[in-house]
Design an enzyme around this catalytic site. Sequence first.
Site, mmCIF file in Angstrom:
data_model
loop_
_atom_site.group_PDB
_atom_site.id
_atom_site.type_symbol
_atom_site.label_atom_id
_atom_site.label_comp_id
_atom_site.label_asym_id
_atom_site.label_seq_id
_atom_site.Cartn_x
_atom_site.Cartn_y
_atom_site.Cartn_z
ATOM 1 N N TRP A 127 0.868 -1.188 0.000
ATOM 2 C CA TRP A 127 0.000 0.000 0.000
ATOM 3 C C TRP A 127 0.905 1.239 0.000
ATOM 4 O O TRP A 127 1.802 1.338 0.853
ATOM 5 C CB TRP A 127 -0.869 -0.051 1.261
ATOM 6 C CG TRP A 127 -1.854 1.062 1.402
ATOM 7 C CD1 TRP A 127 -2.732 1.510 0.460
ATOM 8 C CD2 TRP A 127 -2.083 1.849 2.581
ATOM 9 N NE1 TRP A 127 -3.495 2.523 0.988
ATOM 10 C CE2 TRP A 127 -3.113 2.756 2.281
ATOM 11 C CE3 TRP A 127 -1.519 1.878 3.852
ATOM 12 C CZ2 TRP A 127 -3.594 3.679 3.199
ATOM 13 C CZ3 TRP A 127 -1.995 2.789 4.774
ATOM 14 C CH2 TRP A 127 -3.022 3.687 4.451
ATOM 15 N N ASP A 208 -0.705 -5.792 8.922
ATOM 16 C CA ASP A 208 -1.734 -4.804 8.629
ATOM 17 C C ASP A 208 -2.941 -5.592 8.149
ATOM 18 O O ASP A 208 -2.868 -6.283 7.126
ATOM 19 C CB ASP A 208 -1.216 -3.850 7.529
ATOM 20 C CG ASP A 208 -2.199 -2.723 7.248
ATOM 21 O OD1 ASP A 208 -3.302 -2.716 7.841
ATOM 22 O OD2 ASP A 208 -1.864 -1.839 6.422
ATOM 23 N N ALA A 210 -6.686 -4.941 7.120
ATOM 24 C CA ALA A 210 -7.672 -3.893 6.842
ATOM 25 C C ALA A 210 -8.910 -4.434 6.133
ATOM 26 O O ALA A 210 -9.862 -3.693 5.900
ATOM 27 C CB ALA A 210 -7.038 -2.795 5.989
ATOM 28 N N LYS A 243 -13.440 -0.806 6.293
ATOM 29 C CA LYS A 243 -14.054 -1.583 5.222
ATOM 30 C C LYS A 243 -15.102 -2.550 5.750
ATOM 31 O O LYS A 243 -16.223 -2.577 5.252
ATOM 32 C CB LYS A 243 -12.974 -2.365 4.462
ATOM 33 C CG LYS A 243 -12.257 -1.560 3.409
ATOM 34 C CD LYS A 243 -11.170 -0.693 3.945
ATOM 35 C CE LYS A 243 -10.498 0.098 2.826
ATOM 36 N NZ LYS A 243 -9.409 0.915 3.325
HETATM 37 C C1 LMR Z 1 -6.918 2.114 -0.636
HETATM 38 O O1 LMR Z 1 -5.872 1.453 -0.659
HETATM 39 O O2 LMR Z 1 -7.474 2.527 -1.662
HETATM 40 C C2 LMR Z 1 -7.568 2.410 0.686
HETATM 41 O O3 LMR Z 1 -6.861 1.812 1.724
HETATM 42 C C3 LMR Z 1 -7.827 3.848 0.885
HETATM 43 C C4 LMR Z 1 -6.597 4.640 1.175
HETATM 44 O O4 LMR Z 1 -6.604 5.340 2.186
HETATM 45 O O5 LMR Z 1 -5.633 4.576 0.395
#
Ligand code: LMR
Length: 394
Positions: A127, A208, A210, A243
């Site tokens: 991410w 992590d 999520a 989420k």
């Molecule tokens: C994403 O990866 O799109 C989500 O986790 C939202 C974000 O905050 O980036």
Amino acid sequence: MFENLKPQPADKILALMQMYREDPRDHKIDLGVGVYKNAEGITPVMRAVKAAERRILEEQETKAYTGLAGDPAYADVMIDLILGSSVPRGNIAAVATPGGTGACRQAFEMIRMANPSARVFVSDPTWPNHLSILSYLGIEVVPYRYFDDATRGVDFDGMITDLKTAKAGDVVLLHGCCHNPTGANLNLVQWQEVVNVINDLGLVAMIDIAYQGFGDGLEEDAQATRLVASSVKRCLIAASCSKNFGIYRERTGLLMAVSDDPAQTALNQATLAFLNRQNYSFPPDHGARVVTTILNDETLRADWFAELEDVRLSMLGLRRQLADELQRFSGSDRFGFIAQHRGMFSRLGAAPELVEKLRKDHGIYMVGDSRLNIAGLNAATVPILAKAIVEVGV
Ligand code: LMR
């Protein structure tokens, strides 16, 4: 003073969100930011969340501060949701945080505080905000191989080889389930191998999580996290309710520090509370209270779970439909991986020019690394996407 400021790099996911908003085309399709949308393109407030909010509105008698760690009842329900009974409660320190991002930030700060020379090993890719926060905090990042461009699955041998270059005290950041951005995940046998490397080399695990409940099921998605937490000496777990409870804007997360030595828990707990105080004092309470209300009430919990399952199954259905449509348009099985991936995202493996072409020529928005949000699709847009993907030459 302000004249010394320099523009900061834009977050590519949020920049894309903005571009989409500004695009006047009616037929545009948003597969960018990770937000669940139903078939009508709406991100609904879940039924149980509405019911819990009504109850809170009626029954809440004070808005006085909670504690620096947030309401302990929230930590209890979240620990139960994520870890079940895999780790004794006395080994877990936990604080509420503003969303999963807040939990990651606090975890990275705790790492830096405990071991300023620790490096954080991250999957390549991960991410983007992991990288951004780590770099902002001045923590050295070491990527480990993760996504295999050829199979669109996990390059497990590459991953293990790279993890073995870590030194005692380094941190390994793992995605508990539904890997973001690829959608490619380890199986439990592979997770066990990762645990072995962590233990053999004296590394620190950080997870992590999520998207619990968005992959194979609420319990199934927690299995890897439970395995790690119960098998390593110490780990950090950053969790998000954005989420799975659909409470994105309420900023509801939890950070856990798990140790195999219960004598360490009080210091871990005090450190996490201290970090909350330094950064924002008391964490937000509303979302946490909603989650606590739902999880402590049998009827609300059952209804939340049923709706979450509907969300999960709808994404699985869209994956299957997209893989089938791509096979129909391309006449090949090369997109079969989309049905194998889990969670909200899949990485298509398309070059940035093709992602750009999809946006320019077809009004289809996905992140530049070709991550697409499956939940941004519906039965009608799947064939449009499949046709466009094949047309641009992915
Ligand atoms: C994403 O990866 O799109 C989500 O986790 C939202 C974000 O905050 O980036």
